[in-house]
Design a protein around this motif. Structure first.
Motif, short mmCIF file in Angstrom:
data_model
loop_
_atom_site.label_atom_id
_atom_site.label_comp_id
_atom_site.label_asym_id
_atom_site.label_seq_id
_atom_site.Cartn_x
_atom_site.Cartn_y
_atom_site.Cartn_z
N GLY A 182 11.01 -29.90 4.65
CA GLY A 182 9.57 -30.71 4.85
C GLY A 182 8.68 -30.59 4.43
O GLY A 182 7.83 -32.11 3.41
N ALA A 183 8.59 -29.33 2.99
CA ALA A 183 7.82 -29.77 2.19
C ALA A 183 7.79 -30.77 0.86
O ALA A 183 7.04 -31.16 0.46
N LEU A 184 8.58 -30.99 0.54
CA LEU A 184 9.71 -31.51 -0.64
C LEU A 184 9.97 -32.83 -0.27
O LEU A 184 9.34 -34.37 -0.95
N GLY A 185 10.14 -32.98 1.17
CA GLY A 185 9.77 -34.65 1.78
C GLY A 185 8.28 -34.96 1.53
O GLY A 185 8.08 -35.79 1.45
N PHE A 186 7.57 -34.58 2.02
CA PHE A 186 6.13 -34.01 1.72
C PHE A 186 5.58 -34.77 0.64
O PHE A 186 4.52 -35.81 0.61
N PHE A 187 5.97 -34.20 -0.39
CA PHE A 187 5.96 -34.10 -1.40
C PHE A 187 6.61 -35.78 -2.99
O PHE A 187 5.28 -35.61 -3.02
N LEU A 188 7.26 -35.77 -2.37
CA LEU A 188 7.93 -36.67 -2.52
C LEU A 188 7.47 -38.08 -1.67
O LEU A 188 7.65 -38.94 -2.99
N VAL A 189 7.02 -37.78 -0.62
CA VAL A 189 6.38 -38.78 0.37
C VAL A 189 5.14 -39.75 -0.99
O VAL A 189 4.67 -40.80 -0.90
N VAL A 190 4.15 -38.68 -1.09
CA VAL A 190 2.91 -38.19 -1.47
C VAL A 190 3.33 -39.38 -2.89
O VAL A 190 2.45 -40.40 -3.77
N GLY A 191 3.98 -38.46 -3.76
CA GLY A 191 4.42 -38.32 -5.35
C GLY A 191 5.17 -40.38 -5.20
O GLY A 191 4.52 -40.59 -7.08
N THR A 192 5.80 -40.60 -4.47
CA THR A 192 5.82 -42.01 -5.07
C THR A 192 4.62 -42.68 -5.25
O THR A 192 5.46 -43.86 -5.18
N SER A 193 3.11 -42.36 -4.91
CA SER A 193 2.67 -44.07 -4.88
C SER A 193 2.41 -43.95 -6.38
O SER A 193 1.87 -45.20 -6.88
N SER A 230 10.28 -29.90 8.36
CA SER A 230 9.27 -29.98 8.74
C SER A 230 7.93 -29.12 8.28
O SER A 230 8.37 -28.58 7.59
N PHE A 231 7.02 -30.45 8.10
CA PHE A 231 6.00 -29.61 7.13
C PHE A 231 5.07 -29.30 7.58
O PHE A 231 4.42 -29.45 8.71
N TYR A 232 4.54 -27.55 6.73
CA TYR A 232 3.72 -27.01 7.40
C TYR A 232 3.19 -26.39 5.92
O TYR A 232 4.08 -25.70 5.45
N PRO A 233 2.00 -26.71 6.24
CA PRO A 233 1.26 -26.04 4.88
C PRO A 233 0.67 -24.74 4.78
O PRO A 233 0.88 -23.87 3.71
N ILE A 234 0.29 -24.18 5.59
CA ILE A 234 0.91 -22.55 5.43
C ILE A 234 1.60 -21.67 6.29
O ILE A 234 2.31 -22.07 7.58
N ASN A 242 -7.80 -31.07 7.08
CA ASN A 242 -8.04 -30.17 7.20
C ASN A 242 -7.79 -29.35 7.16
O ASN A 242 -8.83 -28.81 6.96
N LEU A 243 -6.21 -28.55 7.14
CA LEU A 243 -6.00 -27.22 6.65
C LEU A 243 -6.37 -26.98 5.06
O LEU A 243 -6.73 -26.65 4.97
N PHE A 244 -5.84 -28.22 4.50
CA PHE A 244 -6.70 -27.50 3.06
C PHE A 244 -8.26 -27.19 3.06
O PHE A 244 -7.72 -26.24 1.70
N LYS A 245 -8.67 -27.50 3.75
CA LYS A 245 -10.07 -27.53 3.28
C LYS A 245 -10.36 -25.52 3.64
O LYS A 245 -11.53 -25.07 3.15
N TYR A 246 -9.27 -25.01 4.48
CA TYR A 246 -9.65 -23.99 4.55
C TYR A 246 -9.08 -22.50 4.14
O TYR A 246 -9.36 -21.50 4.24
N TYR A 247 -8.79 -22.94 3.30
CA TYR A 247 -7.90 -21.80 2.39
C TYR A 247 -8.58 -22.16 0.97
O TYR A 247 -8.04 -23.84 0.02
N GLU A 248 -8.11 -21.07 0.03
CA GLU A 248 -7.78 -21.36 -1.83
C GLU A 248 -7.04 -20.75 -1.68
O GLU A 248 -6.64 -19.37 -1.85
#
Length: 246
Positions: A178-189, A71-75, A146-152
């Motif tokens: 989950g985070a690794l999978g999210f990264f790999l899914v996006v990174g395959t582009s 499961s992927f959670y940005p925060i 949406n969440l990415f816009k709310y923190y640095e």
């Protein structure tokens, strides 16, 4: 003889990595090692049990743990520090290059990859953000984009990556996978680092925007089990159960 074992509340990414190293062991050695790893009992002590006792306890241990669903959670919050997932659109070339190198062996380097993708939040606008608990850890809920816009997050420093990786090794394996999978899914582009640097600036920005759109389409908590199942070893999540055998 009565044997009592207390199984931890969840399987950490560090424990998950240890499980990956057991494939070469015999069935008996695997049972002993897994029971030792989950219960904290010394291997020499477990070897003093009868075969029937070991098999019985091992069976009960397996009954209390289930396959991890990533499961992927940005925060999330760890030891009082809030960590945020670094949006792909904001990664520096140095971050891309290090991620590309580490991603060649993602299972071996998962903690270091996490140390790049997740860093302490230094500025946020979290008023009204909904929180929940995932295996005793506090996580923020919402859609990734949406969440990415709310923190640095703090600036990347490769010299402190190993230290940060060690801190993150206690996180639930389900969150890290989950985070690794999210990264790999996006990174395959596209291939990270070298592909970006070889593209004209306008085209590179379009690729980054494409990745960002991919991330935005994914809802937090969606399992990436199907994607990861072909890449990861079966892993287990404990239920905080006390098992015993007479």
């Amino acid at each position: 003889m009565e044997i009592k074992l207390e199984i931890p509340d969840y399987l950490s990414v560090k424990q998950w990595k240890q499980f990956l190293t057991l494939e070469h062991l015999s069935d008996s050695e695997k049972m002993i090692t897994m029971v030792s790893m989950l219960s904290g009992k010394e291997v020499d002590e477990i070897k003093q049990w009868t075969p029937i006792s070991i098999k019985s306890v091992y069976a009960k241990v397996l009954e209390t743990i289930t396959d991890i669903e990533p499961s992927f959670y940005p925060i999330f919050e760890l030891d009082g520090v809030k960590y945020g997932f670094r949006s792909m659109s904001n990664l520096t070339l140095g971050e891309y290059v290090d991620l590309e190198k580490l991603a060649k062996q993602p299972q071996d380097n998962i903690e270091e990859i996490m140390a790049i993708l997740y860093r302490p939040i230094v500025k946020d606008r979290f008023k009204g953000l909904k929180w929940a608990f995932k295996n005793t850890y506090k996580v923020g809920l919402g859609e990734a984009e949406n969440l990415f816009k709310y923190y640095e997050v703090e600036d990347y420093d490769s010299s402190t990556r190993a230290e940060q990786a060690d801190k993150l090794s206690v996180l639930p394996a389900s969150m890290c996978l989950g985070a690794l999978g999210f990264f790999l899914v996006v990174g395959t582009s596209f291939s990270l680092g070298s592909s970006l640097s070889s593209l004209p600036a306008k085209e590179a920005m379009m690729k980054v925007k494409e990745m960002n759109q991919q991330m935005a389409s994914m809802n937090i908590g969606d399992g990436l089990l199907q994607f990861l199942s072909s890449q990861t070893h079966p892993s287990y999540q404990s239920q905080g159960t006390l098992v015993s055998h007479n």
